[in-house]
Design an enzyme around this catalytic site. Sequence first.
Site, PDB file in Angstrom:
ATOM      1  N   ASN A  66     -38.036  57.179  63.209  1.00 34.04           N
ATOM      2  CA  ASN A  66     -39.453  56.903  62.929  1.00 34.04           C
ATOM      3  C   ASN A  66     -40.142  58.117  62.320  1.00 34.04           C
ATOM      4  O   ASN A  66     -41.041  57.988  61.490  1.00 34.04           O
ATOM      5  CB  ASN A  66     -40.169  56.532  64.229  1.00 34.04           C
ATOM      6  CG  ASN A  66     -39.776  55.152  64.701  1.00 34.04           C
ATOM      7  OD1 ASN A  66     -40.285  54.160  64.207  1.00 34.04           O
ATOM      8  ND2 ASN A  66     -38.849  55.076  65.633  1.00 34.04           N
ATOM      9  N   HIS A  72     -35.826  68.319  65.181  1.00 33.88           N
ATOM     10  CA  HIS A  72     -36.251  67.946  63.827  1.00 33.88           C
ATOM     11  C   HIS A  72     -36.727  69.195  63.107  1.00 33.88           C
ATOM     12  O   HIS A  72     -37.586  69.927  63.615  1.00 33.88           O
ATOM     13  CB  HIS A  72     -37.408  66.945  63.874  1.00 33.88           C
ATOM     14  CG  HIS A  72     -37.103  65.687  64.606  1.00 33.88           C
ATOM     15  ND1 HIS A  72     -36.266  64.712  64.106  1.00 33.88           N
ATOM     16  CD2 HIS A  72     -37.512  65.236  65.813  1.00 33.88           C
ATOM     17  CE1 HIS A  72     -36.191  63.714  64.977  1.00 33.88           C
ATOM     18  NE2 HIS A  72     -36.928  64.007  66.012  1.00 33.88           N
ATOM     19  N   ALA A 121     -42.216  63.179  67.338  1.00 32.00           N
ATOM     20  CA  ALA A 121     -41.570  64.390  67.854  1.00 32.00           C
ATOM     21  C   ALA A 121     -41.395  65.472  66.790  1.00 32.00           C
ATOM     22  O   ALA A 121     -40.488  66.292  66.891  1.00 32.00           O
ATOM     23  CB  ALA A 121     -40.228  63.996  68.451  1.00 32.00           C
TER      24      ALA A 121
HETATM   25  N1  LIG Z   1     -43.183  57.404  66.226  1.00 26.27           N
HETATM   26  C1  LIG Z   1     -42.196  58.027  66.834  1.00 26.27           C
HETATM   27  O1  LIG Z   1     -42.027  59.228  66.714  1.00 26.27           O
HETATM   28  C2  LIG Z   1     -41.267  57.262  67.715  1.00 26.27           C
HETATM   29  C3  LIG Z   1     -40.394  57.929  68.577  1.00 26.27           C
HETATM   30  C4  LIG Z   1     -39.555  57.170  69.387  1.00 26.27           C
HETATM   31  C5  LIG Z   1     -39.559  55.787  69.307  1.00 26.27           C
HETATM   32  N2  LIG Z   1     -40.407  55.175  68.433  1.00 26.27           N
HETATM   33  C6  LIG Z   1     -40.444  53.707  68.318  1.00 26.27           C
HETATM   34  O2  LIG Z   1     -41.372  53.198  69.263  1.00 26.27           O
HETATM   35  C7  LIG Z   1     -40.914  51.917  69.738  1.00 26.27           C
HETATM   36  C8  LIG Z   1     -40.758  51.978  71.269  1.00 26.27           C
HETATM   37  O3  LIG Z   1     -39.839  52.988  71.602  1.00 26.27           O
HETATM   38  P1  LIG Z   1     -39.254  53.113  73.095  1.00 26.27           P
HETATM   39  O4  LIG Z   1     -38.448  54.348  73.139  1.00 26.27           O
HETATM   40  O5  LIG Z   1     -40.349  52.915  74.077  1.00 26.27           O
HETATM   41  O6  LIG Z   1     -38.283  51.837  73.124  1.00 26.27           O
HETATM   42  P2  LIG Z   1     -37.699  51.095  74.421  1.00 26.27           P
HETATM   43  O7  LIG Z   1     -36.501  50.354  73.939  1.00 26.27           O
HETATM   44  O8  LIG Z   1     -37.552  52.031  75.550  1.00 26.27           O
HETATM   45  O9  LIG Z   1     -38.862  50.040  74.787  1.00 26.27           O
HETATM   46  C9  LIG Z   1     -39.215  49.000  73.926  1.00 26.27           C
HETATM   47  C10 LIG Z   1     -39.723  47.847  74.775  1.00 26.27           C
HETATM   48  O10 LIG Z   1     -40.154  46.798  73.875  1.00 26.27           O
HETATM   49  C11 LIG Z   1     -39.867  45.559  74.524  1.00 26.27           C
HETATM   50  N3  LIG Z   1     -39.910  44.492  73.526  1.00 26.27           N
HETATM   51  C12 LIG Z   1     -38.979  44.160  72.600  1.00 26.27           C
HETATM   52  N4  LIG Z   1     -39.414  43.123  71.848  1.00 26.27           N
HETATM   53  C13 LIG Z   1     -40.649  42.795  72.301  1.00 26.27           C
HETATM   54  C14 LIG Z   1     -41.610  41.827  71.934  1.00 26.27           C
HETATM   55  N5  LIG Z   1     -41.400  40.976  70.944  1.00 26.27           N
HETATM   56  N6  LIG Z   1     -42.775  41.780  72.629  1.00 26.27           N
HETATM   57  C15 LIG Z   1     -43.017  42.638  73.647  1.00 26.27           C
HETATM   58  N7  LIG Z   1     -42.123  43.587  74.057  1.00 26.27           N
HETATM   59  C16 LIG Z   1     -40.976  43.670  73.377  1.00 26.27           C
HETATM   60  C17 LIG Z   1     -38.506  45.775  75.170  1.00 26.27           C
HETATM   61  O11 LIG Z   1     -38.271  44.850  76.210  1.00 26.27           O
HETATM   62  C18 LIG Z   1     -38.675  47.220  75.687  1.00 26.27           C
HETATM   63  O12 LIG Z   1     -39.138  47.254  77.019  1.00 26.27           O
HETATM   64  C19 LIG Z   1     -39.595  51.635  69.012  1.00 26.27           C
HETATM   65  O13 LIG Z   1     -39.833  50.872  67.869  1.00 26.27           O
HETATM   66  C20 LIG Z   1     -39.120  53.025  68.611  1.00 26.27           C
HETATM   67  O14 LIG Z   1     -38.289  52.970  67.455  1.00 26.27           O
HETATM   68  C21 LIG Z   1     -41.257  55.879  67.669  1.00 26.27           C
END
Ligand SMILES: NC(=O)c1ccc[n+]([C@@H]2O[C@H](COP(=O)([O-])OP(=O)(O)OC[C@H]3O[C@@H](n4cnc5c(N)ncnc54)[C@H](O)[C@@H]3O)[C@@H](O)[C@H]2O)c1
Length: 275
Positions: free
Chosen positions: A196, A226, A128
């Site tokens: 992140n 940000h 983002a």
């Molecule tokens: N790069 C970026 O800018 C950015 C932005 C937002 C979030 N993220 C990261 O991306 C990831 C996903 O974010 P989100 O908002 O979709 O999170 P979310 O919590 O909405 O979804 C994460 C999903 O992962 C599942 N999960 C947890 N452990 C698991 C495993 N071992 N195997 C399979 N599934 C599993 C959970 O059940 C959940 O459905 C997070 O690590 C978050 O920190 C990155």
Amino acid sequence: MTSRKGKLKVGIVGCGAIGTGMARGIKKDFGKHCQVTGLFDIAFDKVEHLAKELKLRAVQKKSIPQLIKSCDCMIEAVSAQSTNEIIQKALHAKKDVLAMSVGKLLNAKNLFRLAAKQRCHLLLPSGAIAGLDAIKAASLAGIDSLTLTTRKPLSGFQNDSYLKEQGIDINSVHTETVIFQGSVIEAVKNFPRNINVAATLALASGCQDHMIVRIITSPEYRSNSHEIIAKGNFGEIRTQTENTICPENPKTSYLAVLSGLQMLKQYSMGIFVGT
Ligand SMILES: NC(=O)c1ccc[n+]([C@@H]2O[C@H](COP(=O)([O-])OP(=O)(O)OC[C@H]3O[C@@H](n4cnc5c(N)ncnc54)[C@H](O)[C@@H]3O)[C@@H](O)[C@H]2O)c1
């Protein structure tokens, strides 16, 4: 890295805000270039629900190894301690990986080495924030100072364990408050689900040792924002994004989903615009 004929086969691990958003986007907009062949989440109801919504009848959904086998590129979008092992499995199978949990990759030199050894692509979307194109170009000349200021509503920090440790009750914050200022390593350690973008900026800039991260919250904030300021002999870069929050997860910005989708689109077409 697979040599591909036909559509890019994509497996999505994690069907939360990002995984669901990306699956919907692939189905809606990239049908010509991509096909979802695998979905996996430890919450199996989310997988079933998404597969049904998108009419993905033949999708692999039983296990991560099965998903990896089905795809050319694995999208990692999990909130798991085991993120790095999941990515490792895909790289061992010579599959490209688009990883969203960049905070977990800040010091994952083993994964970068493995990707190079396996001749796989490891794709890390901007998330983002704006300006990584210019930051990457500027990093070639060196960046003298780099600051990321992240502003998020109180809802993004509910039940945050670092704030609890610091004795900060988020529900008692009544004015604009700096809740963290420090290095990117500390930021990622203390706010793993919220920051992140700090890790992505550190990796793109090469400024891990001297960039400063500031996190601010306020009851007045309604969106995630940000702001980046970078200075060096290339000049000065200033960018700011005001992001809509994902309804499924207030910690995640909608632009992060779009950024993952755009990176996948460029990768699937083999045409990259911007640095
Ligand atoms: N790069 C970026 O800018 C950015 C932005 C937002 C979030 N993220 C990261 O991306 C990831 C996903 O974010 P989100 O908002 O979709 O999170 P979310 O919590 O909405 O979804 C994460 C999903 O992962 C599942 N999960 C947890 N452990 C698991 C495993 N071992 N195997 C399979 N599934 C599993 C959970 O059940 C959940 O459905 C997070 O690590 C978050 O920190 C990155």
